[in-house]
Design an enzyme around this catalytic site. Structure first.
Site, PDB file in Angstrom:
ATOM      1  N   LYS A  65       6.966 -26.959 -10.104  1.00  0.00           N
ATOM      2  CA  LYS A  65       5.719 -27.203 -10.832  1.00  0.00           C
ATOM      3  C   LYS A  65       5.995 -27.570 -12.281  1.00  0.00           C
ATOM      4  CE  LYS A  65       4.985 -23.729 -13.975  1.00  0.00           C
ATOM      5  NZ  LYS A  65       6.368 -23.532 -14.361  1.00  0.00           N
ATOM      6  N   GLY A 202      16.225 -22.910 -14.417  1.00  0.00           N
ATOM      7  CA  GLY A 202      16.046 -22.490 -15.802  1.00  0.00           C
ATOM      8  C   GLY A 202      15.427 -23.544 -16.696  1.00  0.00           C
ATOM      9  N   ALA A 203      14.727 -24.518 -16.101  1.00  0.00           N
ATOM     10  CA  ALA A 203      14.136 -25.599 -16.898  1.00  0.00           C
ATOM     11  C   ALA A 203      12.615 -25.484 -16.968  1.00  0.00           C
ATOM     12  CB  ALA A 203      14.537 -26.954 -16.307  1.00  0.00           C
ATOM     13  N   GLY A 204      12.079 -24.343 -16.538  1.00  0.00           N
ATOM     14  CA  GLY A 204      10.628 -24.138 -16.587  1.00  0.00           C
ATOM     15  C   GLY A 204       9.875 -24.841 -15.484  1.00  0.00           C
ATOM     16  N   GLY A 206       9.730 -23.699 -12.231  1.00  0.00           N
ATOM     17  CA  GLY A 206       9.309 -22.787 -11.161  1.00  0.00           C
ATOM     18  C   GLY A 206      10.275 -22.688  -9.997  1.00  0.00           C
ATOM     19  N   SER A 207      11.587 -22.854 -10.251  1.00  0.00           N
ATOM     20  CA  SER A 207      12.546 -22.834  -9.139  1.00  0.00           C
ATOM     21  C   SER A 207      12.561 -21.485  -8.426  1.00  0.00           C
ATOM     22  CB  SER A 207      13.947 -23.196  -9.632  1.00  0.00           C
ATOM     23  OG  SER A 207      14.396 -22.279 -10.611  1.00  0.00           O
ATOM     24  N   GLU A 253       8.350 -12.442  -6.619  1.00  0.00           N
ATOM     25  CA  GLU A 253       8.343 -12.732  -8.057  1.00  0.00           C
ATOM     26  C   GLU A 253       8.194 -11.459  -8.889  1.00  0.00           C
ATOM     27  OE1 GLU A 253       7.848 -16.489  -9.816  1.00  0.00           O
ATOM     28  OE2 GLU A 253       9.564 -15.825  -8.652  1.00  0.00           O
ATOM     29  N   ASP A 264       3.135 -19.806 -10.911  1.00  0.00           N
ATOM     30  CA  ASP A 264       4.205 -20.599 -10.288  1.00  0.00           C
ATOM     31  C   ASP A 264       4.148 -20.522  -8.773  1.00  0.00           C
ATOM     32  OD1 ASP A 264       4.946 -21.075 -12.871  1.00  0.00           O
ATOM     33  OD2 ASP A 264       7.023 -20.426 -12.649  1.00  0.00           O
TER      34      ASP A 264
END
Length: 504
Positions: A65, A202-204, A206-207, A253, A264
């Site tokens: 996302k 870690g890139a925002g 939603g992994s 989560e 997310d």
């Protein structure tokens, strides 16, 4: 009281009274027969242990996302819009033979592989009447006693990794075991869960939530508590199935993040987009699905610059404390941009093929980015992407997420010449960026059952390319995974993949 069972993917769930016992085929063993011989035959058949054939290997996929509008303002009680992207995680579920009593979690992209003996796991703690949860339950907190019961089974996870990697692996293992033990039972078959992802970590994007959604859907499918997805599924039934997957993904989560917003996993489960707002941090956010959010062409660029969400949020908070009226007005302006974009996209004559419609959305993205820059949360690497895109006249760019690094998104102009995109790609690669051409607002969780890509074959035809563990593991990088199992696989939607789709 009734027990809800289904005949698996594509089948309709139905209600069975508790006193009716089901055999391995889902049929009632309560048989009326007028002759003693017939009854005896039935009894003999009943006395025989039913063979339960192994479930075929199947695959689940869920999207990442991006936040499209409203970053940072959402921290201060304003609304934001988050939407699914076509970068996805893919989970292959392989059932083992009856004699193999193990469960394995394998994430090769992060070099994680661990196996547990099913019979050694703390089933008695999780099945205690005061602790037992069912697939239809709403779980809003993680039970500390259950978390404690899992800890001995995390002690030997990735012992030779450095502390950061080991923590990531233990979090993944712990959250999986919490879901597995909550939903399953000691009679659960031996399984291997293998995950590949095309989403930068870690890139925002939603992994973590995509893994949560994939595992939640997989376990619920194995328990036969989901019907579908199938093309004729009524919207209300599809919503119920989506909600069930989402609830258990949220449990995963919670185990990792403590108090996640739930945004997310909600976007990853249902796809499309959501508008969310949190006015009181003692309460969960208001999350409104935008089922009719259009699919839009997107260029996603990863700056590969480490970001700290906590640091950027604290920076804006300090600025607001120093200049409350000024920063308050900027946050209000961001909120108005979010509201305007929602109204625009909901217009009946909004058309993704229409250049004027896309231009209006793009301009709102540009304004949103400018307001975020004024809050000090951009980064030279983000501004460089915007400069390169503007120079080529390719589209409208903004940062997404907390800023300070991370990713940018560009809404592409229609009919951008391939030559321009190639030139931009070369420049980005030269400067150390990672570029993805993706789609905004696509499908949520999907299932490939069995794990066979049909490659243009009719639904009634047998055959197709079977996805086994070996070729799944051998797929090289994002391109290899997409080519092998991708929902879109380098073209249109692949035959075999099915989604829970809900449209208003």
């Amino acid at each position: 009281m009734t027990q809800r069972v289904s005949n698996g993917v594509g089948g309709l769930a139905h209600e069975q009274p508790d006193h009716v016992h089901l055999n391995g085929n889902g049929n009632s063993n309560s048989v009326a027969n007028g002759t003693n011989g017939g009854v005896l035959t039935v009894r003999r058949k009943m006395d025989r242990k039913k063979s339960s054939p192994m479930m075929p290997a199947f695959m689940v996929s869920a999207p990442g996302k991006v936040i499209v509008f409203g970053e940072h303002a959402v921290v201060h009680g304003k609304a934001a819009i988050a939407a699914a992207i076509s970068l996805r995680s893919y989970l292959l579920v392989t059932t083992l033979s009856k004699s193999k009593r193990t469960v394995t979690l394998r994430f090769p992209d992060i070099d994680f592989n661990h196996t547990w003996n099913i019979d050694d796991l703390p089933w008695s703690t999780f099945s205690h009447p005061s602790k037992k949860k069912y697939y239809y339950d709403l779980v809003t907190t993680v039970d500390p006693e259950l978390v404690a019961a899992i800890q001995p089974f995390l002690a030997d996870v990735s012992p030779h990794k450095d502390s950061h990697e080991r923590k990531v692996h233990q979090n993944s293992a712990g959250s999986f075991l919490y879901m597995f033990l909550s939903l399953g039972s000691q009679s659960f078959p031996g399984c291997q869960y293998t995950l590949r992802s095309t989403i930068p970590i870690g890139a925002g994007l939603g992994s973590s939530a995509t893994i949560a959604v994939c595992l939640s859907a997989a376990l619920l499918l194995q328990l036969r508590t989901l019907s579908g997805p199938h093309p004729d599924q009524p919207p209300d039934e599809a919503r119920l199935q989506i909600e069930r997957i989402n609830r258990w993904a949220f449990v995963y989560e919670m185990f990792i993040h403590g108090n996640p917003s739930g945004v997310d996993n909600t976007v990853s489960t249902q796809g499309k987009a959501v508008m969310f707002q949190r006015k009181d941090y003692g309460m969960p956010p208001s999350v409104r699905p935008l089922w009719d959010f259009p699919e839009l062409p997107l260029l996603l660029v990863n700056t590969k610059t480490a970001k700290s969400t906590q640091h950027e949020v604290a920076k804006v908070a300090r600025l607001k404390n120093t200049h409350p009226k000024l920063v308050g007005s900027i946050l209000d302006a961001i909120d108005k941009v979010t509201e305007s974009s929602h109204e625009l996209i909901e217009e009946q004559d909004f058309d993704t093929e229409n250049e004027e419609c896309l231009r209006r959305v793009g301009e709102l993205m540009t304004i949103n980015h400018g307001l975020l820059v004024s809050l000090g949360v951009s980064h030279p690497r983000l501004e460089r992407v915007r400069e390169l895109v503007d120079h080529e006249g390719i589209g409208w760019t903004k940062l997404t997420g907390a800023g300070g690094g991370g990713c940018s998104i560009t809404l592409l102009r229609p009919d951008v010449p391939r030559k321009k995109l190639d030139r931009l790609e070369e420049q980005l690669e030269e400067e150390g960026y990672q570029k993805f051409e993706t789609t905004l607002g696509g499908d949520g969780v999907g299932v490939l059952w069995p794990a066979v890509i049909r490659n243009g074959m009719d639904e009634d035809e047998e055959g197709g390319m079977e996805i086994d563990l070996e070729n799944f593991l051998k797929a090289e990088g994002n391109e290899g995974v997409e080519k092998l199992v991708g929902v879109h696989g380098g073209g249109g939607e692949r035959e075999g993949w099915k989604f829970w789709r809900v449209e208003s």
